[in-house]
Design an enzyme around this catalytic site. Structure first.
Site, short mmCIF file in Angstrom:
data_model
loop_
_atom_site.label_atom_id
_atom_site.label_comp_id
_atom_site.label_asym_id
_atom_site.label_seq_id
_atom_site.Cartn_x
_atom_site.Cartn_y
_atom_site.Cartn_z
N ILE A 98 0.83 -1.21 0.00
CA ILE A 98 0.00 0.00 0.00
C ILE A 98 0.86 1.26 0.00
CG2 ILE A 98 -1.67 1.35 1.33
CD1 ILE A 98 -2.82 -1.25 2.37
N GLY A 99 1.90 1.27 0.83
CA GLY A 99 2.74 2.47 0.92
C GLY A 99 4.05 2.14 1.58
N GLY A 101 7.96 4.14 3.15
CA GLY A 101 8.62 5.40 3.47
C GLY A 101 9.82 5.23 4.37
N SER A 102 10.07 6.22 5.18
CA SER A 102 11.29 6.28 5.97
C SER A 102 11.40 5.16 6.99
CB SER A 102 11.35 7.63 6.70
OG SER A 102 11.26 8.69 5.79
N PHE A 103 10.32 4.89 7.72
CA PHE A 103 10.39 3.95 8.82
C PHE A 103 9.46 2.75 8.66
CE2 PHE A 103 11.02 8.22 10.87
CZ PHE A 103 12.40 8.12 10.97
N SER A 104 8.57 2.76 7.69
CA SER A 104 7.59 1.69 7.64
C SER A 104 7.19 1.30 6.23
CB SER A 104 6.32 2.11 8.40
OG SER A 104 5.62 3.09 7.68
N ARG A 105 6.63 0.11 6.13
CA ARG A 105 6.01 -0.39 4.92
C ARG A 105 4.62 -0.88 5.33
NH1 ARG A 105 10.09 1.63 3.95
NH2 ARG A 105 11.78 1.03 2.56
N VAL A 106 3.64 -0.62 4.49
CA VAL A 106 2.28 -1.04 4.81
C VAL A 106 1.74 -1.89 3.68
CG1 VAL A 106 -0.07 -0.31 5.42
CG2 VAL A 106 1.91 1.00 6.21
N ASP A 212 -1.70 15.88 14.05
CA ASP A 212 -1.59 15.89 12.59
C ASP A 212 -2.94 15.63 11.93
OD1 ASP A 212 -0.13 16.26 10.26
OD2 ASP A 212 0.26 14.11 10.00
#
Length: 432
Positions: A98-99, A101-106, A212
């Protein structure tokens, strides 16, 4: 949002990995046996309304489930799938990325026994920054249970990674729903905002500050008209800041300085620039009132398709925020009721002590009456036009936007932007 706008992250704490994820190996919120049936959750991916970040589309078909959205071949996904701990893949079937980035994968997954869809957020926790983000988000998600807040299903924790299993919404983002309806009135806006306020009020009563809130982090649970709206993405959420005016008043009367410090202990500069409250930019102690400012910005966007505070230049943007410089000029504002404008004005109050709390906002006349006194004019055309113009402007500013600086939110669908390295040191100078 647009190109060049970065989410400002809090600095990593020196306390290290908090105890909430120290000893967990395979924690389940509701289940201990691998064969137990998890809560039934349905979901799909969503797409951001701005031009930057992860581009999310509809859930892939069975033939496409192991193909990334950018068209990379299956073996790339298979290689990525191998990174998951076998104890996780034994319970969940990995379907699609799904997505990232810097610290995670989903990823989108299915429970092997029930075939129910979920999202798994895999957090890398070797680096201090990753540990902090994971620990903070997990501490919040393990505490909450509300119809209008994203639900944590279970957690798997290992030395290098933590896997959070979350419910997966299927109804898209708040603004996606506004655009897709074809007809949108103030009454529709109050229906959405009532659900958001219910969720935010619940969080604030627990002493949780989201920090946020924005349209991308507000997702419908399913595509139906009766869907609940969920508050998601707790990567910047924290405990503290229960600075309701009544509490501050009580502390002041008691002369309880320690209590006052606890109520107003939040100082970290973080959030998404256009939604950050002025007291955060000024580096003053703040409370959950910062979320209410953000909701004022959200309400403004929902009713107009434009933003109250926006500038390509970050310095000018911050100055307009701390001055509370916005207007109700342009279409469709002449057709928006005075009660709706009053609602926004009372949320975008520069003095946080006079800003509406979540409980007060949900009792505002405009929300309670569901805009009964306003015209039933369809605002859809103006909202959609303003959103398109803004998207076009954002695209022209940064035609090469990529996902390199994005991170998935708790649904794997938001954007966690890189910290601006000199942000905190130059903030005061920008605001002089």
């Amino acid at each position: 949002m647009g190109c060049g706008n970065s989410k400002v992250l809090p600095e990593a704490s020196k306390k290290g990995y908090v105890s909430v994820v120290q000893s967990l190996v395979a924690f389940s919120k509701a289940h201990n046996d691998d064969d137990d049936e998890p809560k039934k959750r349905l979901g799909k991916k969503r797409g951001p309304w701005s031009s930057t970040g992860v581009k999310n589309h509809q859930p892939p078909s069975n033939s496409q489930q192991l193909t990334l959205r950018d068209g990379r071949p299956q073996d790339k996904v298979a290689k990525y799938k191998d990174k998951f701990d076998p104890r996780v893949t034994a319970r969940y079937d990995i379907k699609a990325l799904i997505g990232c980035g810097s610290f995670s994968r989903v990823v989108r997954v299915e429970h092997r026994a029930t075939r129910q869809p979920f999202a798994i957020k895999m957090m890398e926790v070797e680096a201090p920054e990753g540990r902090e983000v994971c620990a903070s988000e997990l501490a919040v998600l393990q505490r909450v249970s509300h119809a209008n807040v994203i639900q944590l299903i279970e957690v798997f924790q290992f030395p290098q990674r933590v896997y959070m299993v979350l419910e997966l919404a299927t109804g898209g983002e708040l603004l996606d729903r506004v655009v897709s309806r074809g007809h949108f009135t103030e009454r529709d806006a109050t229906q959405a905002l009532r659900m958001v306020l219910a969720g935010v009020g619940y969080l604030h009563n627990l002493g949780i500050v989201h920090r946020d809130l924005k349209p991308e982090n507000l997702l419908y649970y399913h595509p139906g008209a009766d869907s609940r709206l969920l508050v998601t993405d707790f990567g910047l959420a924290t405990f503290g800041g229960r600075g309701m005016r009544s509490e501050v008043s009580d502390v002041s009367k008691r002369g309880d300085q320690t209590g006052a410090e606890q109520l107003w202990s939040l100082r970290t500069t973080c959030g998404t620039p256009e939604y950050i409250a002025p007291e955060v930019l000024l580096r003053r102690p703040y409370s959950c009132a910062v979320d209410m400012w953000s909701l004022g910005v959200v309400a403004y966007i929902v009713l107009s398709g434009s933003m109250p505070f926006e500038d390509d230049n970050r310095t000018r943007l911050y100055k307009s925020i701390v001055r509370g410089k916005y207007s109700f000029h342009g279409d469709p504002w002449p057709s928006v009721s005075n009660l709706a404008k009053d609602f926004i004005q009372r949320l975008l109050a520069l003095d946080s002590a006079t800003r509406l709390t979540a409980d007060e906002a949900i009792r505002h006349s405009w929300v309670v009456t569901m805009a009964a006194s306003s015209s039933m004019r369809n605002l859809h055309r103006s909202i959609s036009r303003n959103l398109r113009q803004r998207a076009s402007h954002s695209s022209s500013r940064c035609p090469s936007s990529t996902t390199s600086s994005s991170d998935a939110n708790s649904m794997g669908l938001g954007k966690l932007m890189l910290l601006e390295k000199k942000q905190s040191s130059i903030m005061a100078e920008h605001l002089d």
